[in-house]
Design an enzyme around this catalytic site. Sequence first.
Site, mmCIF file in Angstrom:
data_model
loop_
_atom_site.group_PDB
_atom_site.id
_atom_site.type_symbol
_atom_site.label_atom_id
_atom_site.label_comp_id
_atom_site.label_asym_id
_atom_site.label_seq_id
_atom_site.Cartn_x
_atom_site.Cartn_y
_atom_site.Cartn_z
ATOM 1 N N SER A 293 65.263 -57.996 26.904
ATOM 2 C CA SER A 293 65.572 -58.548 26.224
ATOM 3 C C SER A 293 64.556 -59.380 25.823
ATOM 4 O O SER A 293 63.600 -59.751 26.967
ATOM 5 C CB SER A 293 66.628 -58.307 25.225
ATOM 6 O OG SER A 293 66.492 -58.131 24.138
ATOM 7 N N ASP A 304 52.252 -66.284 30.846
ATOM 8 C CA ASP A 304 50.986 -65.926 29.645
ATOM 9 C C ASP A 304 50.325 -67.696 29.920
ATOM 10 O O ASP A 304 49.780 -67.432 29.895
ATOM 11 C CB ASP A 304 51.416 -64.987 28.749
ATOM 12 C CG ASP A 304 50.953 -63.691 29.018
ATOM 13 O OD1 ASP A 304 51.262 -63.736 29.942
ATOM 14 O OD2 ASP A 304 51.246 -63.224 28.060
ATOM 15 N N LYS A 318 62.523 -54.413 28.837
ATOM 16 C CA LYS A 318 63.058 -53.650 27.356
ATOM 17 C C LYS A 318 62.525 -54.392 26.847
ATOM 18 O O LYS A 318 62.883 -55.614 26.257
ATOM 19 C CB LYS A 318 64.965 -53.832 27.403
ATOM 20 C CG LYS A 318 65.132 -53.956 25.589
ATOM 21 C CD LYS A 318 66.444 -53.744 25.251
ATOM 22 C CE LYS A 318 67.120 -53.236 24.022
ATOM 23 N NZ LYS A 318 66.405 -53.924 23.208
#
Length: 428
Positions: A293, A304, A318
């Site tokens: 999560s 990224d 998740k």
Amino acid sequence: MIAARSLLVAGLSLAFVMPLQAQEQAAEAAAAPLPLNELRTFAEVFERIRAAYVEPVDDATLLDNAVRGMLEGLDPHSAYLTPEDYTGLQDTTEGQFGGLGIEVGQEDGFLKVVSPIDDTPAAEAGIEAGDLIVKIDDQPVKGMSLMDAVDRMRGEPGSEIRLTLVRGSGRPFEVTLTRAIIKVKSVKTEELEPGYSLLRITQFQNNTGDEVRTSLNRLNANGDLKGLVLDLRNNPGGVLQSAVEVVDSFVDQGLIVYTKGRLSNAELRYSATSSNPSGNVPLVVLINGGSASASEIVAGALQDHGRGVIMGTDSFGKGSVQTVLPLNNDRALKLTTALYYTPKGRSIQAQGIVPDIRVERAHVTLDDVDDSGGYREADLAGHLNNASGQERPTGSMPQRERDARDADYQLNQALNLLKGLNIVRNVE
């Protein structure tokens, strides 16, 4: 995924309370013709149960079970929250609750451990991410609903509970735990070596972002920080805003995370500010199968942005957002309303974050690398003297004392990588 306090919340899910306007929007979106045949079937089943079930069942119980069934049939994270569950959800995000300190989901009818939380009965008992819970106090879990299983694990602090678990392809084993009031410390720091520190986030609570920023300012107060390990292993997630704030402490600009769902209010975008207390300190982020999560939001965003090296094993996967919809009588729905995406548009749902450098869990001790039994040139009779007059025969080398890091191979590898990055930077 239910947090064990009560083991209440789905994976410390990214949960929001939907305002009234959004609820009205959701109601309008759902205003489609009702399926009359299915409603007739429901009414017929309802009446048959009332009339023919072996024991009398009151209407309220049947309707309550019907609501639970509607939500449990959607996905593992949507749930019907009783007043106790609703209160427990709020307690969990504040960082104090009673129970075992374990995050669980459901898999093939069993409970699957997402992660044990640091310094809790579950962690101290040696329960690990990926373990399957097959019995609770000798009662088989198979056939229980998730909420039923959670209810059985609830209890008074100080009371005992016996869990039967299966790890991998091994044989079932039992652990006995004592329920406790869980006070979770969200952020911990430790100096690994001079200039290198560990910043451990156990779960994302309301104050986690502030704690991380304060810790970074303290660790680098004199500009001596050469490298940082951000440890998100076995972190089940928590508050989305805190995850955004943590990423914001490491990047200067750009998108951090965005969500997409059916409703307009479910489409949110979070971007970094110009405040970055970490500066350009080399960063290694540790993740594993218990990182879920909000942890995956942080790891995915930093990956990224190229802000740090992600190391460890694949995360849990998740990538959904749960919205809390208050109902009457102090009850609520926890409903999956959106998916979240990394800055480059990757959905983590059922995929997880793949580390840049895969390092499996292992244990290394000083005994594994002990070379004190050998000889050095300075031990040999008649060896040539060093022009400086300084010699180092066997036994003269300083020995590092054993500490907790000796049992943590992934952490050792992260530290070694940070040292290597610093060497490269100095050469350049």
